[in-house]
Design a protein around this motif. Structure first.
Motif, PDB file in Angstrom:
ATOM      1  N   GLN A  24       5.398  65.170  42.308  1.00 21.51           N
ATOM      2  CA  GLN A  24       5.840  65.510  40.832  1.00 21.51           C
ATOM      3  C   GLN A  24       7.245  64.862  40.888  1.00 21.51           C
ATOM      4  N   PHE A  25       8.226  65.152  42.136  1.00 23.81           N
ATOM      5  CA  PHE A  25       9.336  64.406  42.189  1.00 23.81           C
ATOM      6  C   PHE A  25       9.743  64.528  43.538  1.00 23.81           C
ATOM      7  N   LYS A  26      10.973  64.120  43.938  1.00 26.11           N
ATOM      8  CA  LYS A  26      11.605  64.029  45.212  1.00 26.11           C
ATOM      9  C   LYS A  26      13.068  64.742  45.104  1.00 26.11           C
ATOM     10  N   VAL A  27      13.345  65.581  46.110  1.00 32.63           N
ATOM     11  CA  VAL A  27      14.834  65.999  46.082  1.00 32.63           C
ATOM     12  C   VAL A  27      15.122  65.713  47.641  1.00 32.63           C
ATOM     13  N   LEU A  28      16.556  65.713  47.701  1.00 30.26           N
ATOM     14  CA  LEU A  28      17.359  65.355  48.837  1.00 30.26           C
ATOM     15  C   LEU A  28      17.848  66.983  49.202  1.00 30.26           C
ATOM     16  N   LEU A  29      17.430  67.470  50.446  1.00 28.45           N
ATOM     17  CA  LEU A  29      18.258  68.635  50.725  1.00 28.45           C
ATOM     18  C   LEU A  29      19.285  68.730  51.727  1.00 28.45           C
ATOM     19  N   PHE A  30      20.326  68.851  51.333  1.00 31.20           N
ATOM     20  CA  PHE A  30      21.637  68.509  52.133  1.00 31.20           C
ATOM     21  C   PHE A  30      22.330  69.606  52.553  1.00 31.20           C
ATOM     22  N   THR A  31      22.594  69.843  53.977  1.00 30.42           N
ATOM     23  CA  THR A  31      23.038  71.016  54.653  1.00 30.42           C
ATOM     24  C   THR A  31      24.078  70.746  55.286  1.00 30.42           C
ATOM     25  N   LYS A  32      25.160  69.903  55.177  1.00 30.31           N
ATOM     26  CA  LYS A  32      26.205  69.556  56.019  1.00 30.31           C
ATOM     27  C   LYS A  32      27.244  70.563  55.673  1.00 30.31           C
ATOM     28  N   THR A  33      28.007  70.921  56.970  1.00 33.12           N
ATOM     29  CA  THR A  33      28.932  72.172  56.535  1.00 33.12           C
ATOM     30  C   THR A  33      30.130  71.565  57.524  1.00 33.12           C
ATOM     31  N   ALA A  34      31.471  71.889  56.948  1.00 37.06           N
ATOM     32  CA  ALA A  34      32.574  71.773  57.557  1.00 37.06           C
ATOM     33  C   ALA A  34      33.219  72.898  57.548  1.00 37.06           C
ATOM     34  N   GLY A  35      32.943  73.957  57.648  1.00 37.23           N
ATOM     35  CA  GLY A  35      33.517  75.155  57.642  1.00 37.23           C
ATOM     36  C   GLY A  35      32.674  76.321  58.201  1.00 37.23           C
ATOM     37  N   ASN A  70      24.772  57.438  49.257  1.00 34.74           N
ATOM     38  CA  ASN A  70      24.840  56.061  49.140  1.00 34.74           C
ATOM     39  C   ASN A  70      24.083  55.753  47.941  1.00 34.74           C
ATOM     40  N   ASP A  71      24.359  54.530  47.052  1.00 29.54           N
ATOM     41  CA  ASP A  71      23.663  54.142  45.805  1.00 29.54           C
ATOM     42  C   ASP A  71      22.163  54.230  46.324  1.00 29.54           C
ATOM     43  N   ALA A  72      21.823  53.452  47.157  1.00 30.25           N
ATOM     44  CA  ALA A  72      20.248  52.961  47.617  1.00 30.25           C
ATOM     45  C   ALA A  72      19.582  54.349  47.861  1.00 30.25           C
ATOM     46  N   GLU A  73      20.067  55.183  48.839  1.00 31.11           N
ATOM     47  CA  GLU A  73      19.429  56.207  49.132  1.00 31.11           C
ATOM     48  C   GLU A  73      19.290  57.419  48.167  1.00 31.11           C
ATOM     49  N   LEU A  74      20.276  57.675  47.365  1.00 34.90           N
ATOM     50  CA  LEU A  74      20.529  58.440  46.274  1.00 34.90           C
ATOM     51  C   LEU A  74      19.516  58.111  45.109  1.00 34.90           C
ATOM     52  N   ALA A  75      19.496  57.068  44.866  1.00 37.68           N
ATOM     53  CA  ALA A  75      18.370  56.495  43.728  1.00 37.68           C
ATOM     54  C   ALA A  75      16.920  56.960  43.983  1.00 37.68           C
ATOM     55  N   LYS A  76      16.721  57.315  45.429  1.00 36.39           N
ATOM     56  CA  LYS A  76      15.266  57.881  45.585  1.00 36.39           C
ATOM     57  C   LYS A  76      14.980  59.306  45.210  1.00 36.39           C
ATOM     58  N   TYR A  77      16.029  59.981  44.657  1.00 37.04           N
ATOM     59  CA  TYR A  77      15.720  61.415  44.643  1.00 37.04           C
ATOM     60  C   TYR A  77      16.029  61.769  43.188  1.00 37.04           C
ATOM     61  N   GLN A  78      15.286  62.826  42.321  1.00 40.50           N
ATOM     62  CA  GLN A  78      15.469  63.463  41.155  1.00 40.50           C
ATOM     63  C   GLN A  78      16.479  64.329  41.094  1.00 40.50           C
TER      64      GLN A  78
END
Length: 252
Positions: A24-35, A70-78
């Motif tokens: 149906q669509f693609k999502v980027l699951l981002f879990t970076k922590t700095a705290g 970055n622009d190229a990678e983010l464009a892959k995800y809805q």
């Protein structure tokens, strides 16, 4: 009609090469922590991956901002999900890329401590809608539905018990928020050493159209066990679905 062995083999090869049905669509699951790093991160990741299997959408998980912001990678995800992120996690170039992504119609989903992330980035704080301030101990409290006509809200009772770390927030950073859930402060002890609570209106989840894109946030999801709760998971999927597709839902 008879087919030769060669014709049958060629037909089989062609059928075998047919592309699988697209997700149906693609999502980027981002879990970076700095705290603070939540113990629930792995449970949350597994839950979103299972939601992807259940609802036929693609999930790419990473905590590496250099790889995807970055622009190229983010464009892959809805949609991009900030799951239990904390602190300052993107540099200026990565922030600029994410802003361009949203302005081109991209979408943000924030879960729990996504509101404890990037306090010094005004564009981000306005997108999130409210920023985390303080919380009391984990407690059971009464969740209240404010808006049922949104994806994923139809399984909540009008008032229901839920156990979480009830974030208290600062003032709204956007005047475009539509609130989905609040918590009844009379049903638990909201006091901390720094605060007496938020009072009669204590928001928990909301959404908005933002800068050309969409943004959904839920403060639920502190505890690993919550990611086994089917009602919470349906709420989370509803936010992902709306963010990624822009499609609404009428419960009534």
């Amino acid at each position: 009609m008879k087919f030769s062995f060669t014709e049958i083999a060629l037909l089989g090869a062609l059928l075998g090469a047919a592309p699988a049905q697209a997700e149906q669509f693609k999502v980027l699951l981002f879990t970076k922590t700095a705290g603070w790093h939540h113990d629930a991160v792995n449970a949350g990741v597994s839950a979103v991956q299972e939601l992807g299997k259940l609802h036929d959408f693609g999930v790419f998980w990473t905590a590496d901002a250099n790889r995807v912001m970055n622009d190229a990678e983010l464009a892959k995800y809805q949609a991009v999900i900030f799951l239990l992120t904390t602190g300052d996690i993107l540099d200026e170039a990565q922030q600029a890329a994410f802003e361009r992504y949203i302005r081109k119609g991209g979408a943000f989903v924030g879960v729990h401590s996504a509101s404890d992330t990037e306090y010094g980035w005004p564009w981000y704080t306005k997108m999130v809608g409210h920023m985390f301030k303080v919380h009391p101990a984990v407690q059971t409290a009464v969740l209240q539905v404010r808006e049922r006509n949104f994806p994923g809200m139809e399984r909540f009772a009008p008032r229901t018990l839920f156990t979480d770390e009830w974030y208290e927030f600062g003032p709204a950073t956007s005047d475009k928020l539509t609130y989905l859930l609040t918590v009844d402060e009379s049903s638990y002890r909201p006091e901390t050493a720094k605060s007496r609570g938020m009072g009669a209106f204590h928001p928990v989840s909301w959404y908005q159209s933002y800068d050309g894109g969409r943004a959904f946030y839920t403060a639920l999801g502190h505890m690993a066990a919550s990611y086994r709760d089917p009602v919470f998971l349906h709420h989370l999927y509803g936010g992902i679905y709306w963010a990624a597709t822009g499609r609404g839902f009428k419960a009534e």
